[in-house]
Write an enzyme that holds these catalytic residues in place. Structure first.
Site, short mmCIF file in Angstrom:
data_model
loop_
_atom_site.label_atom_id
_atom_site.label_comp_id
_atom_site.label_asym_id
_atom_site.label_seq_id
_atom_site.Cartn_x
_atom_site.Cartn_y
_atom_site.Cartn_z
CB SER A 136 -37.72 74.62 -27.24
OG SER A 136 -39.04 75.08 -27.34
CD GLU A 244 -43.28 68.13 -18.01
OE1 GLU A 244 -42.07 67.84 -17.92
OE2 GLU A 244 -43.69 69.28 -18.19
NE ARG A 270 -79.91 77.90 -27.56
CZ ARG A 270 -80.38 79.08 -27.17
NH1 ARG A 270 -80.86 79.21 -25.94
NH2 ARG A 270 -80.36 80.10 -27.98
N GLY A 366 -42.88 70.66 -23.59
CA GLY A 366 -42.32 70.30 -24.90
C GLY A 366 -43.38 70.60 -25.94
C1 FAD Z 1 -48.70 78.29 -18.43
C2 FAD Z 1 -47.32 77.74 -18.51
C3 FAD Z 1 -46.82 76.97 -17.46
C4 FAD Z 1 -45.50 76.50 -17.52
N1 FAD Z 1 -44.98 75.81 -16.42
C5 FAD Z 1 -43.66 75.54 -16.38
C6 FAD Z 1 -43.05 75.01 -15.20
O1 FAD Z 1 -43.73 74.73 -14.19
N2 FAD Z 1 -41.70 74.82 -15.18
C7 FAD Z 1 -40.91 75.12 -16.26
O2 FAD Z 1 -39.69 74.95 -16.17
N3 FAD Z 1 -41.46 75.60 -17.41
C8 FAD Z 1 -42.80 75.83 -17.50
N4 FAD Z 1 -43.36 76.35 -18.65
C9 FAD Z 1 -42.49 76.63 -19.78
C10 FAD Z 1 -42.74 75.75 -21.01
O3 FAD Z 1 -42.21 74.48 -20.79
C11 FAD Z 1 -42.12 76.49 -22.20
O4 FAD Z 1 -42.92 77.62 -22.47
C12 FAD Z 1 -42.01 75.61 -23.42
O5 FAD Z 1 -41.06 74.60 -23.24
C13 FAD Z 1 -41.60 76.42 -24.69
O6 FAD Z 1 -40.50 77.21 -24.43
P1 FAD Z 1 -40.52 78.79 -24.81
O7 FAD Z 1 -41.78 79.34 -24.26
O8 FAD Z 1 -39.25 79.39 -24.38
O9 FAD Z 1 -40.64 78.83 -26.38
P2 FAD Z 1 -39.42 78.77 -27.43
O10 FAD Z 1 -38.52 77.63 -27.08
O11 FAD Z 1 -38.81 80.12 -27.55
O12 FAD Z 1 -40.19 78.41 -28.76
C14 FAD Z 1 -40.96 79.37 -29.48
C15 FAD Z 1 -41.61 78.66 -30.66
O13 FAD Z 1 -40.59 78.12 -31.51
C16 FAD Z 1 -40.75 76.73 -31.64
N5 FAD Z 1 -39.43 76.08 -31.70
C17 FAD Z 1 -38.43 76.11 -30.80
N6 FAD Z 1 -37.41 75.35 -31.19
C18 FAD Z 1 -37.76 74.82 -32.38
C19 FAD Z 1 -37.13 73.94 -33.30
N7 FAD Z 1 -35.93 73.41 -33.05
N8 FAD Z 1 -37.79 73.61 -34.44
C20 FAD Z 1 -39.02 74.12 -34.70
N9 FAD Z 1 -39.68 74.94 -33.86
C21 FAD Z 1 -39.05 75.29 -32.72
C22 FAD Z 1 -41.52 76.28 -30.43
O14 FAD Z 1 -42.21 75.09 -30.64
C23 FAD Z 1 -42.47 77.46 -30.23
O15 FAD Z 1 -43.57 77.32 -31.10
C24 FAD Z 1 -44.69 76.78 -18.63
C25 FAD Z 1 -45.22 77.52 -19.70
C26 FAD Z 1 -46.49 78.02 -19.64
C27 FAD Z 1 -46.99 78.85 -20.79
#
Ligand code: FAD
Length: 381
Positions: A136, A244, A270, A366
């Site tokens: 994020s 996106e 069903r 996002g």
């Molecule tokens: C199957 C899959 C495909 C993907 N494909 C791509 C891709 O092609 N290219 C790419 O670049 N990325 C990709 N992603 C990454 C995806 O965009 C990120 O997983 C997503 O943006 C969340 O980031 P994170 O997983 O690091 O979670 P984090 O940012 O670590 O967040 C963890 C939790 O905390 C919450 N959080 C974070 N910040 C805040 C805040 N300020 N206030 C409140 N809550 C917050 C989040 O909402 C989440 O619930 C993919 C992810 C998945 C699972």
């Protein structure tokens, strides 16, 4: 419900019919097989290209169809009818997030080398932004590019990248200043080659897609592969977010419609207690609620789409559409699963896969929390 809906014209509805027929014939029958194999074949891209479906919104000079975002929107919504979130995700990553930055920010040479072959289905693209320590909070990314004679040397790691194993090129966000952050990020188009290695990740849903970690070890990238302005990568990230997120909303709407249709058919068929499931008021009412939810999501999404194509920059409406549809789609899939009873928990039924696939929506592109943060700002809260 799928009758000609604004903002679509008759021409778009004709495209919808032909896309739906093609996907139903060529891809949907393989949904289960690809799920089990944890992979859909690369030839899917070539097949789509022969139909002109990888370049609907791109100019004819690069092999595109010269259409617009509405043509693409039809395609994106219909992709859900493959019934495989992973397959739709791989195709979607190629057309919705990997190639648009090249189209918008690329040099003529980059368009010839990457966009045109991507439209022909010869080169598959991925977008590499997320890292183990930066999701994020995109500005925290650490993959760095150091300037050397004739180009850059890249070191770092990306994760959760869709098409991360199969992609021939990765549109990659890198730090080009020591500090990085909003004014120190740039984009490089990185070819798969020496120093680039991928490992596929196991996940809850989207099994047919190759979500991967990609490591870059002393990867040389020629200067001509800098995409957009130096240190201006953040603008490039922001530029495609609206599309996106709209694409994700459209995908959810398509998946909800399909799930409703299939579940209503199942409930009519069903039998329980001497009548079809739909003959029981509780189930009938649940189905009505599902149809209503699918319709509400469609209306909100189409409203955002209409504003987007009219050039309004509808941050509020697109963000609301993304927020509303992703959670609603997951909840609808869970209800559809419930209506299927024990069968809904079985691998052989589509609904088990649909429920797992839908869980990604509130996280990817996002998260719901980030959508709420954006809306909090837009609404002046
Ligand atoms: C199957 C899959 C495909 C993907 N494909 C791509 C891709 O092609 N290219 C790419 O670049 N990325 C990709 N992603 C990454 C995806 O965009 C990120 O997983 C997503 O943006 C969340 O980031 P994170 O997983 O690091 O979670 P984090 O940012 O670590 O967040 C963890 C939790 O905390 C919450 N959080 C974070 N910040 C805040 C805040 N300020 N206030 C409140 N809550 C917050 C989040 O909402 C989440 O619930 C993919 C992810 C998945 C699972």
């Amino acid at each position: 419900m799928n009758a000609s809906n604004p903002p679509f014209t008759e021409e778009h509805e004709e495209l919808r019919e032909s896309v739906r027929g093609f996907l139903d014939r060529e891809l949907a029958p393989h949904a289960q097989e690809w799920e089990q194999e944890r992979w859909f074949p690369d030839e899917v891209f070539a097949k789509l290209a022969t139909q002109g479906l990888l370049g609907l919104k791109y100019p004819v000079q690069y092999g595109g169809q010269g259409g617009d975002y509405l043509h693409e929107a039809v395609f994106v919504e219909e992709l859900a009818r493959i019934g495989s979130g992973g397959t739709a995700a791989g195709i979607g990553a190629h057309v919705n997030i990997a190639t648009p930055p090249i189209w918008k920010f690329g040099s003529e040479d980059q368009k010839q080398r990457y966009l045109a072959p991507a439209i022909r289905g010869e080169k598959i693209g991925a977008l590499g932004i997320t890292e183990p320590g930066a999701g994020s909070d995109v500005a925290a990314l650490r993959t760095k590019a150091e300037q050397v004679d004739g180009g850059w040397v890249v070191n770092g790691e990306k994760t959760y990248i869709t098409n991360g194993v199969r992609a021939h090129f990765i549109v990659t966000a890198v730090k080009t200043t020591a500090e990085g952050g909003h004014h120190g990020i740039s984009f490089l188009i990185i070819d798969r080659g020496e120093g680039v290695s991928s490992s596929k990740l196991e996940k809850l849903g989207w099994h047919a897609s190759d979500t991967a970690t990609i490591a870059f070890e002393d990867v040389f990238v020629p200067a001509e592969n800098l995409l957009g302005g130096l240190h201006e990568g953040f603008a490039l990230i922001m530029a495609n977010f609206q599309w996106e997120r709209l694409a994700m909303a459209l995908g959810a709407v398509g998946a909800m419609q399909l799930a409703f249709e299939r579940t209503a058919a199942f409930a009519r068929e069903r039998q329980a207690f001497d009548r079809p499931l739909s003959g029981h008021q509780a189930i009938r009412h649940k189905l009505v609620d599902l149809a209503t939810s699918a319709h509400a999501c469609r209306c909100v999404t189409y409203d955002a789409l209409r504003r987007f194509v009219a050039g309004e920059e509808p941050l509020r409406e697109v963000t609301m559409a993304k927020l509303l549809t992703q959670r609603a789609a997951f909840e609808l899939m869970d209800d559809c699963l419930q209506i299927h009873g024990g069968a809904g928990y079985m691998r052989e039924y589509w609904v088990e896969r649909a429920a797992r696939d839908a869980r990604l929506g509130p996280i990817g592109g996002g998260s719901d929390e980030i959508m709420r943060e954006i809306l909090g700002r837009v609404l002046g809260l």
